[in-house]
Design an enzyme around this catalytic site. Structure first.
Site, PDB file in Angstrom:
ATOM      1  N   GLU A  25      44.052  29.275  22.043  1.00  0.00           N
ATOM      2  CA  GLU A  25      44.795  28.610  23.123  1.00  0.00           C
ATOM      3  C   GLU A  25      44.376  27.147  23.191  1.00  0.00           C
ATOM      4  O   GLU A  25      43.198  26.843  22.956  1.00  0.00           O
ATOM      5  CB  GLU A  25      44.518  29.313  24.462  1.00  0.00           C
ATOM      6  CG  GLU A  25      45.033  30.743  24.480  1.00  0.00           C
ATOM      7  CD  GLU A  25      44.905  31.416  25.857  1.00  0.00           C
ATOM      8  OE1 GLU A  25      44.577  30.714  26.845  1.00  0.00           O
ATOM      9  OE2 GLU A  25      45.125  32.627  25.932  1.00  0.00           O
ATOM     10  N   HIS A  41      49.295  31.716  29.552  1.00  0.00           N
ATOM     11  CA  HIS A  41      48.081  32.025  30.311  1.00  0.00           C
ATOM     12  C   HIS A  41      48.245  31.654  31.795  1.00  0.00           C
ATOM     13  O   HIS A  41      47.508  30.820  32.325  1.00  0.00           O
ATOM     14  CB  HIS A  41      46.862  31.315  29.703  1.00  0.00           C
ATOM     15  CG  HIS A  41      45.560  31.979  30.050  1.00  0.00           C
ATOM     16  ND1 HIS A  41      44.470  31.992  29.213  1.00  0.00           N
ATOM     17  CD2 HIS A  41      45.164  32.664  31.157  1.00  0.00           C
ATOM     18  CE1 HIS A  41      43.467  32.637  29.785  1.00  0.00           C
ATOM     19  NE2 HIS A  41      43.874  33.051  30.981  1.00  0.00           N
TER      20      HIS A  41
HETATM   21  N1  LIG Z   1      45.479  36.125  32.206  1.00  0.00           N
HETATM   22  C1  LIG Z   1      44.709  35.678  33.161  1.00  0.00           C
HETATM   23  O1  LIG Z   1      44.971  34.624  33.738  1.00  0.00           O
HETATM   24  C2  LIG Z   1      43.512  36.439  33.577  1.00  0.00           C
HETATM   25  C3  LIG Z   1      42.840  37.229  32.679  1.00  0.00           C
HETATM   26  N2  LIG Z   1      41.710  37.897  33.069  1.00  0.00           N
HETATM   27  C4  LIG Z   1      41.046  38.746  32.075  1.00  0.00           C
HETATM   28  O2  LIG Z   1      41.080  40.085  32.537  1.00  0.00           O
HETATM   29  C5  LIG Z   1      39.860  40.711  32.186  1.00  0.00           C
HETATM   30  C6  LIG Z   1      39.615  41.910  33.079  1.00  0.00           C
HETATM   31  O3  LIG Z   1      39.350  41.465  34.387  1.00  0.00           O
HETATM   32  P1  LIG Z   1      38.795  42.450  35.513  1.00  0.00           P
HETATM   33  O4  LIG Z   1      39.681  43.629  35.653  1.00  0.00           O
HETATM   34  O5  LIG Z   1      38.545  41.624  36.719  1.00  0.00           O
HETATM   35  O6  LIG Z   1      37.429  42.890  34.863  1.00  0.00           O
HETATM   36  P2  LIG Z   1      36.543  44.162  35.234  1.00  0.00           P
HETATM   37  O7  LIG Z   1      35.191  43.881  34.689  1.00  0.00           O
HETATM   38  O8  LIG Z   1      36.681  44.487  36.681  1.00  0.00           O
HETATM   39  O9  LIG Z   1      37.223  45.338  34.406  1.00  0.00           O
HETATM   40  C7  LIG Z   1      37.136  45.462  33.013  1.00  0.00           C
HETATM   41  C8  LIG Z   1      37.102  46.933  32.697  1.00  0.00           C
HETATM   42  O10 LIG Z   1      37.166  47.094  31.285  1.00  0.00           O
HETATM   43  C9  LIG Z   1      36.341  48.199  30.960  1.00  0.00           C
HETATM   44  N3  LIG Z   1      35.994  48.138  29.541  1.00  0.00           N
HETATM   45  C10 LIG Z   1      35.089  47.331  28.915  1.00  0.00           C
HETATM   46  N4  LIG Z   1      35.085  47.574  27.596  1.00  0.00           N
HETATM   47  C11 LIG Z   1      36.013  48.551  27.373  1.00  0.00           C
HETATM   48  C12 LIG Z   1      36.498  49.205  26.223  1.00  0.00           C
HETATM   49  N5  LIG Z   1      36.019  48.924  25.004  1.00  0.00           N
HETATM   50  N6  LIG Z   1      37.478  50.143  26.359  1.00  0.00           N
HETATM   51  C13 LIG Z   1      37.978  50.422  27.577  1.00  0.00           C
HETATM   52  N7  LIG Z   1      37.553  49.851  28.730  1.00  0.00           N
HETATM   53  C14 LIG Z   1      36.574  48.917  28.618  1.00  0.00           C
HETATM   54  C15 LIG Z   1      35.129  48.082  31.886  1.00  0.00           C
HETATM   55  O11 LIG Z   1      34.460  49.319  32.015  1.00  0.00           O
HETATM   56  C16 LIG Z   1      35.815  47.635  33.175  1.00  0.00           C
HETATM   57  O12 LIG Z   1      36.146  48.736  34.007  1.00  0.00           O
HETATM   58  C17 LIG Z   1      38.829  39.575  32.340  1.00  0.00           C
HETATM   59  O13 LIG Z   1      37.676  39.819  31.581  1.00  0.00           O
HETATM   60  C18 LIG Z   1      39.575  38.356  31.856  1.00  0.00           C
HETATM   61  O14 LIG Z   1      39.314  38.131  30.510  1.00  0.00           O
HETATM   62  C19 LIG Z   1      41.230  37.819  34.336  1.00  0.00           C
HETATM   63  C20 LIG Z   1      41.864  37.045  35.274  1.00  0.00           C
HETATM   64  C21 LIG Z   1      43.046  36.276  34.973  1.00  0.00           C
HETATM   65  O1  LIG Z   2      43.675  30.162  34.947  1.00  0.00           O
HETATM   66  C1  LIG Z   2      42.506  30.287  34.583  1.00  0.00           C
HETATM   67  O2  LIG Z   2      41.599  29.555  34.907  1.00  0.00           O
HETATM   68  C2  LIG Z   2      42.152  31.433  33.667  1.00  0.00           C
HETATM   69  C3  LIG Z   2      42.100  32.703  34.386  1.00  0.00           C
HETATM   70  C4  LIG Z   2      41.436  33.724  33.550  1.00  0.00           C
HETATM   71  O3  LIG Z   2      41.844  33.994  32.453  1.00  0.00           O
HETATM   72  C5  LIG Z   2      40.229  34.357  34.062  1.00  0.00           C
HETATM   73  O4  LIG Z   2      39.902  34.145  35.243  1.00  0.00           O
HETATM   74  O5  LIG Z   2      39.582  35.081  33.294  1.00  0.00           O
END
Ligand SMILES: NC(=O)C1=CN([C@@H]2O[C@H](COP(=O)(O)OP(=O)(O)OC[C@H]3O[C@@H](n4cnc5c(N)ncnc54)[C@H](O)[C@@H]3O)[C@@H](O)[C@H]2O)C=CC1
Ligand SMILES: O=C(O)CCC(=O)C(=O)O
Length: 312
Positions: free
Chosen positions: A260, A278
């Site tokens: 990205e 994103h």
């Molecule tokens: N597109 C965007 O703007 C955003 C993207 N994200 C991404 O979303 C991801 C997830 O966020 P949350 O739900 O808050 O995290 P979280 O930590 O609450 O949940 C992640 C889950 O994945 C599970 N996990 C880890 N490894 C695994 C595997 N190999 N197989 C299956 N499950 C597994 C964990 O046990 C956990 O329950 C973040 O790490 C971030 O990279 C987060 C916010 C915004």
């Molecule tokens: O908009 C952003 O700052 C990225 C959000 C995201 O991917 C995250 O919080 O993991």
């Protein structure tokens, strides 16, 4: 005031968060994606504030001898070398809950958009084509949603899509077999076989990169829709392109990419792909919360007290 600690803001932060920095620090800005500019500015920074675009790796840490705190205004820490920072005694703070509702709502929007071909239908209409039968979609009610990674965002998506009448299954080996009521935990292979819509909510780690590759795509239904609002690289983009072109799966919606910014990809040329740049956390509410959370945590770490204007 002279000799105030310098806070370097390397990705755009919400104005509310910037105001919360107060007057005890000197705020400087740079474009964290401009590597030479970042390395030069890092030299005098006591605090570095980023979102997901700026890569804070060993080179940046080497260039920042005064750095005491890194603030990541969001969830994923995959763009920060956390281990290396810890070895140097640099605190790393993030905002693990600030944007999860926005990311979940974005995921639901992409599921609905994919199921009803909103992007290609709207694009055709803008080009003067009224193509109703070409864009016949599928109902979600009665279908199965497979959530890979049932953490904060995965759970919020499951709750919301259950309200659309979807049956929810999930794969998450770290839950110790305990899932929210109404969610059936499955091995990955079984989820891939059973789900009509698959959504990925994992951190990007050595274990999760490439988790959805050629074999996993081949195990999905030919009618399956795949959504990734987590991180690029978890879904193998080349394998996904092949699966979409050959009809191995029906469609995909992607908010995140291996590299990205991603302004060109063979995936963008496919009608059955809904791509977004994103945007999961890009709401004013999420940005205010994420920015304020890291500013407060960074100032707390810097001064060992709350930010200006906050109750002690
Ligand atoms: N597109 C965007 O703007 C955003 C993207 N994200 C991404 O979303 C991801 C997830 O966020 P949350 O739900 O808050 O995290 P979280 O930590 O609450 O949940 C992640 C889950 O994945 C599970 N996990 C880890 N490894 C695994 C595997 N190999 N197989 C299956 N499950 C597994 C964990 O046990 C956990 O329950 C973040 O790490 C971030 O990279 C987060 C916010 C915004
Ligand atoms: O908009 C952003 O700052 C990225 C959000 C995201 O991917 C995250 O919080 O993991």
């Amino acid at each position: 005031m002279n000799n105030r600690p310098i806070v370097l803001v390397a990705d755009p932060l919400s104005p509310v968060a910037l105001a919360r920095l107060g007057s005890d620090v000197e705020v400087r800005h740079c474009d964290g994606t401009d590597r030479p500019a970042l390395l030069a500015a890092a030299g005098s920074a006591d605090v570095l504030l980023v979102r997901s675009a700026t890569r804070v790796d060993a080179e940046v840490l080497d260039a920042a001898p005064r750095l005491r705190v890194i603030g990541r205004a969001g969830v994923g820490l995959d763009n920060v070398d956390v281990e290396n920072a810890a070895l140097r005694g640099i605190a790393v703070v993030n905002a693990p809950t600030a944007n999860v509702v926005s990311a979940a709502e974005m995921t639901c929007a992409l599921i609905l958009a994919s199921a009803r071909h909103l992007l290609p239908a709207g694009t055709a209409l803008r080009q003067g084509r009224w193509e109703r039968s070409r864009f016949t979609g599928v109902e979600l009610s009665g279908k199965t949603l497979g959530v890979i990674g049932l953490g904060r965002i995965g759970t919020l998506v499951a709750e919301r899509m259950a309200a659309f009448g979807m049956d929810i299954v999930a794969h998450d080996p770290y839950l110790g077999g305990v899932s929210p009521s109404g969610v059936e935990l499955l091995p990955l292979e079984e989820l891939l076989r059973r789900a009509d819509v698959i959504t990925v909510h994992l951190p990007r780690t050595a274990e999760t990169v490439g988790l959805i590759g050629r074999a996993e795509l081949a195990a999905m239904k030919p009618t399956a829709l795949l959504v990734n609002v987590a991180r690029g690289g978890i879904v193998d983009e080349q394998a996904l392109h092949g699966a979409l072109v050959s009809g191995q799966i029906a469609g995909a919606a992607l908010d995140v990419y291996g590299e990205e910014p991603c302004t060109g990809s063979p995936l963008f040329e496919l009608d059955n792909v809904t791509p977004t740049p994103h945007l999961g956390a890009s709401t004013s509410e999420a940005q205010d919360r994420a920015g304020v959370t890291v500013v407060e945590a960074a100032l707390q770490a810097l001064f060992d007290r709350p930010a200006d204007g906050l109750a002690a």
